[in-house]
Design an enzyme around this catalytic site. Sequence first.
Site, PDB file in Angstrom:
ATOM      1  N   HIS A 148     -76.614 -66.037 -55.543  1.00 51.99           N
ATOM      2  CA  HIS A 148     -77.082 -64.949 -55.440  1.00 51.99           C
ATOM      3  C   HIS A 148     -78.499 -64.620 -55.663  1.00 51.99           C
ATOM      4  O   HIS A 148     -78.973 -63.451 -55.670  1.00 51.99           O
ATOM      5  CB  HIS A 148     -76.328 -63.507 -55.504  1.00 51.99           C
ATOM      6  CG  HIS A 148     -74.877 -63.938 -54.963  1.00 51.99           C
ATOM      7  ND1 HIS A 148     -74.679 -62.704 -53.796  1.00 51.99           N
ATOM      8  CD2 HIS A 148     -73.350 -64.649 -54.741  1.00 51.99           C
ATOM      9  CE1 HIS A 148     -73.615 -62.963 -53.609  1.00 51.99           C
ATOM     10  NE2 HIS A 148     -72.791 -63.643 -53.591  1.00 51.99           N
ATOM     11  N   ASP A 155     -72.359 -60.894 -50.274  1.00 57.68           N
ATOM     12  CA  ASP A 155     -70.982 -60.653 -50.704  1.00 57.68           C
ATOM     13  C   ASP A 155     -70.297 -59.611 -49.812  1.00 57.68           C
ATOM     14  O   ASP A 155     -71.282 -58.422 -49.752  1.00 57.68           O
ATOM     15  CB  ASP A 155     -69.917 -60.618 -51.714  1.00 57.68           C
ATOM     16  CG  ASP A 155     -70.619 -62.342 -52.986  1.00 57.68           C
ATOM     17  OD1 ASP A 155     -70.618 -62.438 -51.729  1.00 57.68           O
ATOM     18  OD2 ASP A 155     -69.405 -61.992 -53.664  1.00 57.68           O
ATOM     19  N   GLU A 237     -65.441 -68.818 -50.032  1.00 65.34           N
ATOM     20  CA  GLU A 237     -65.210 -67.690 -49.694  1.00 65.34           C
ATOM     21  C   GLU A 237     -65.899 -67.243 -48.085  1.00 65.34           C
ATOM     22  O   GLU A 237     -66.606 -67.287 -47.932  1.00 65.34           O
ATOM     23  CB  GLU A 237     -66.143 -67.175 -50.865  1.00 65.34           C
ATOM     24  CG  GLU A 237     -66.289 -67.921 -52.954  1.00 65.34           C
ATOM     25  CD  GLU A 237     -66.748 -66.929 -53.264  1.00 65.34           C
ATOM     26  OE1 GLU A 237     -66.942 -67.699 -54.588  1.00 65.34           O
ATOM     27  OE2 GLU A 237     -68.367 -66.492 -53.173  1.00 65.34           O
ATOM     28  N   HIS A 240     -69.012 -64.453 -48.164  1.00 69.49           N
ATOM     29  CA  HIS A 240     -70.274 -65.029 -48.772  1.00 69.49           C
ATOM     30  C   HIS A 240     -70.685 -65.883 -47.691  1.00 69.49           C
ATOM     31  O   HIS A 240     -70.310 -66.719 -47.504  1.00 69.49           O
ATOM     32  CB  HIS A 240     -69.974 -66.625 -50.299  1.00 69.49           C
ATOM     33  CG  HIS A 240     -70.811 -66.702 -51.042  1.00 69.49           C
ATOM     34  ND1 HIS A 240     -70.956 -66.835 -52.143  1.00 69.49           N
ATOM     35  CD2 HIS A 240     -71.694 -67.460 -50.303  1.00 69.49           C
ATOM     36  CE1 HIS A 240     -72.254 -67.256 -53.198  1.00 69.49           C
ATOM     37  NE2 HIS A 240     -72.450 -68.043 -51.701  1.00 69.49           N
TER      38      HIS A 240
END
Length: 265
Positions: A148, A155, A237, A240
Amino acid sequence: MRTALRALAVTAAALLAATALSPTAQASPEPRAPEEFVALRSVDPTIIQEMRYTTAHTFMGERVDGYRQPVCILTRPAARALHLAQKRLLRQGYSLKVYDCYRPQRAVDHFVRWAKDLDDQSMKREFYPRVDKSRLFEDGYIAEKSGHSRGSTVDLTLVKLPALPTRPYRPGERLTPCFAPKDERFPDNSVDMGTGYDCFDTLSHTDDPRIQGAQRANRQFLKRTLTEVGFVNLPEEWWHFTHKPELFPDTYFDFPVDRGSVGRH
């Protein structure tokens, strides 16, 4: 006279040293985002933003360092790709909703400090009920660097339109496991993905075989839509995604999350 002059010189030197060491004198201006970064709202104002880390509804139970305003900041190619995905989704009655975008290194450092404090488990019941906090690094839920911070990772989830409002989190309220049935979890106006956002559990793996039916279909719909515009999903995830190729594949930025960081762009 010479004694008096020497005394004045010593006093002046002491004042200069004090000034040099003072916080005001040493304070440096906050870093700003490079010109390749933009606020997502300036590219697509229709994408819903629920910037979780500006609130106390996080796995730490508090606002995260570096998140000063609820604004999604991304590299321009990533923001434009989300705009393309959003155009397609709107025609199908859906919208993207972002939870987190660019993340400053100081926020990642905050995560690390929290993870090392094994006594602080105030949000365990919701975010990591089946994971021992001592294993958060080993199991990959917390790391000292995050994609990130490079600016091209986001996200996000899907919301069926018209979007219903999501009530704010009330600190101290009763917590429910992030993998509980949707009507028992913390309310979220997104479609059912099988777990909540930031759920530290293997059920959050995008293709976990235990996730079936509409929940699996929703994950695949999100993944397919974003893959078509250049994003790559992190298998662990479902929320993500990283836009490829990254503009800054080896740089971890630390400018704060606020409108001023990209105000001149």
